[in-house]
Design an enzyme around this catalytic site. Structure first.
Site, PDB file in Angstrom:
ATOM      1  N   HIS A 279       0.641  -1.270   0.188  1.00 11.35           N
ATOM      2  CA  HIS A 279      -0.063  -0.183  -0.060  1.00 11.35           C
ATOM      3  C   HIS A 279       0.731   1.317  -0.189  1.00 11.35           C
ATOM      4  O   HIS A 279       0.387   2.328  -0.117  1.00 11.35           O
ATOM      5  CB  HIS A 279      -0.969   0.084   1.074  1.00 11.35           C
ATOM      6  CG  HIS A 279      -2.190  -0.967   1.074  1.00 11.35           C
ATOM      7  ND1 HIS A 279      -3.371  -0.668   0.637  1.00 11.35           N
ATOM      8  CD2 HIS A 279      -1.924  -2.479   1.491  1.00 11.35           C
ATOM      9  CE1 HIS A 279      -4.088  -1.810   0.741  1.00 11.35           C
ATOM     10  NE2 HIS A 279      -3.347  -3.038   1.211  1.00 11.35           N
TER      11      HIS A 279
ATOM     12  N   ASP B  90       2.981   9.083  -1.827  1.00  8.63           N
ATOM     13  CA  ASP B  90       1.906   8.517  -1.134  1.00  8.63           C
ATOM     14  C   ASP B  90       1.584   7.310  -1.965  1.00  8.63           C
ATOM     15  O   ASP B  90       1.657   7.449  -3.497  1.00  8.63           O
ATOM     16  CB  ASP B  90       0.745   9.238  -1.040  1.00  8.63           C
ATOM     17  CG  ASP B  90       0.055   8.763   0.112  1.00  8.63           C
ATOM     18  OD1 ASP B  90       0.329   7.825   0.733  1.00  8.63           O
ATOM     19  OD2 ASP B  90      -0.761   9.871   0.704  1.00  8.63           O
TER      20      ASP B  90
END
Length: 476
Positions: free
Chosen positions: A157, A365
């Protein structure tokens, strides 16, 4: 349909789905597991004097969970240490904050082995096992040593780091080799997958097979890109719930005759919070005519407060928000409302809907689901504008956002001004395109695509050769 076993560091399935926090893995996996006869295993968040390996089973809003208690030393070395002081900063290109301690690596391996020993007896022959995130990279290697032959997939992730930085990690090759015990390794974006392939091919002398597979260390693993999304219908229901509507009404009244901007981020140096405030400060300097007409609501729950780097950034943000308010505020206007608390998902939906601008400006991110939640919360007839960092994984899909370089205060200032002055017709056009992306990448699409790929992964990918399973040293 086979049972799905999800494994992650923390089991954070909420008892009340509407009370879940912004974005993140918890809401996505809760929605995924409800479609399967599944089990979610992870750390309970509690510590015990002596590790027992006995899981505690609960039902959370229809999701079966198995909770494992860890020893205090485990938490310090595995979680606070290797996961959050070593891998997290490294994977976000903050080598200056990365701590390389041998005890951290030893704790990381020990906890991954313990998780595997707890999980192995629970596995049934047809189960699919889906492991999540950087905390548990070696768990499949330990499961294979325990004789588990089921299909096992891994999903990262976070971003994957560039090869030149990854090689600063002691035993980096060993970490990557353990990923070849999986049948499928998934990433959010093509960029993160390309960086993983670059390491395997350039550093480990592996080979691409032309069908999404990689061969290295005497084994083969399938790879793929699976961009995660939000539970769109669930989020819209939270937005339109009584508390969601009430929160919107409160925020709309609070911002009467003013334009509200919103940022929602866990306290973390990767989120670009300092750069965001500095960019907003630049906007206030560039546009004195906007003083009193615009304000920023920055929601920043405190996290990982045991780690020094997080204590430092908290202090810097407190000082920066105070400085900006002290310089620009008037008796009836405060440019920044800086809130260190957690809000429910339905409350956040109401806050998003009332905001004219959504600021999602991380320095790096993996995906960032707040960007998608902000879009989903908007009024179709008068939507707000999403300002999005080009270094968030979401930027690969959400090109109709105003993409910015968060390191440039001038660029962020210009984007804020452009968003505030954007004509309604252009805002509607951009929102429609972005909302289509949000729907097309719903969490159910992500879930089904990943599980289908795991089921279809070549059997040879799981490394059936016993010798290859025992070749990797046990220390990190």
């Amino acid at each position: 349909m086979p049972r799905l076993i999800v494994v992650s560091n923390r089991v954070s399935a909420p008892v009340d789905p509407a009370a879940g926090s912004a974005g993140g893995l918890a809401m996505a996996l809760s929605a995924a597991l409800k479609a399967y006869d599944g089990l979610w295993l992870g750390w309970s968040g509690d510590t015990v004097e002596t590790f027992t390996g006995e899981p505690k089973f609960e039902d959370r809003a229809g999701v079966q969970v198995a909770l494992v208690d860890l020893e205090a030393q485990d938490v310090e070395e595995y979680y606070n240490g290797y996961a959050n002081k070593t891998l997290w900063p490294l994977f976000h290109h903050r080598v200056d904050l990365t701590a390389y301690e041998r005890s951290y690596g030893e704790g990381y391996e020990r906890v991954n082995r313990r998780f595997a020993e707890v999980l192995a007896p629970l596995v049934q022959p047809d189960d699919l096992i889906w492991v999540h995130d950087y905390h548990l990279i070696p768990i499949a290697w330990h499961l294979r040593r325990l004789g588990v032959t089921n299909r096992i997939g891994f999903f990262l992730h976070t971003p994957w780091p560039v090869r030149q930085l990854l090689v600063t990690l002691p035993h980096h090759r060993r970490l990557v080799e353990s990923m070849f015990a999986y049948d499928l390794v998934g990433f959010h974006t093509e960029e993160w997958l390309d960086l993983f392939r670059d390491y395997v091919v350039s550093e480990a002398r592996g080979e691409l097979d032309g069908e999404g597979g990689l061969e290295c260390f005497g084994r083969r693993v399938q790879t793929g890109v699976f961009p995660i999304g939000i539970d769109v219908d669930g989020f819209l229901a939270a937005r339109d719930s009584p508390l969601g509507v009430r929160t919107y009404d409160r925020m709309a009244a609070s911002s009467a005759f003013r334009s509200m901007m919103v940022g929602v981020d866990r306290l973390d140096y990767s989120k670009g919070l300092e750069e965001r405030m500095v960019g907003y400060e630049q906007f206030l300097q560039d546009h004195p005519e906007k003083h009193g007409d615009v304000f920023l609501v920055q929601v920043t729950p405190i996290s990982r407060d045991e780690v020094d780097a997080y204590q430092d950034i908290r202090a810097r943000l407190d000082a920066l928000a105070g400085r900006i308010n002290g310089e620009f505020a008037d008796m009836d206007w405060q440019p920044i409302r800086y809130l260190n608390r957690t809000y429910r998902r339905d409350q956040l939906a109401g806050i998003y809907r009332a905001a004219r601008l959504g600021l999602v400006t991380p320095l790096r991110d993996g995906m960032n689901l707040v960007a998608k939640e902000y879009v989903a919360a908007q009024n179709p007839d008068d939507p707000g504008v999403l300002i999005l960092s080009r270094f968030a994984g979401a930027a690969e899909q959400m090109g109709e956002a105003l993409l910015v370089n968060p390191f440039s205060r001038e660029e962020l200032s210009d984007a804020i001004h452009k968003a505030l002055t954007m004509p309604r017709e252009e805002r509607i056009r951009k929102w429609k395109a972005l909302m289509q992306v949000v729907r097309d990448t719903d969490v159910s699409v992500w879930r089904d695509a990943y599980v289908a790929a795991l089921r279809a992964a070549p059997v040879a990918a799981n490394g059936d050769e016993a010798g290859s399973r025992s070749a990797r040293p046990d220390a990190a």
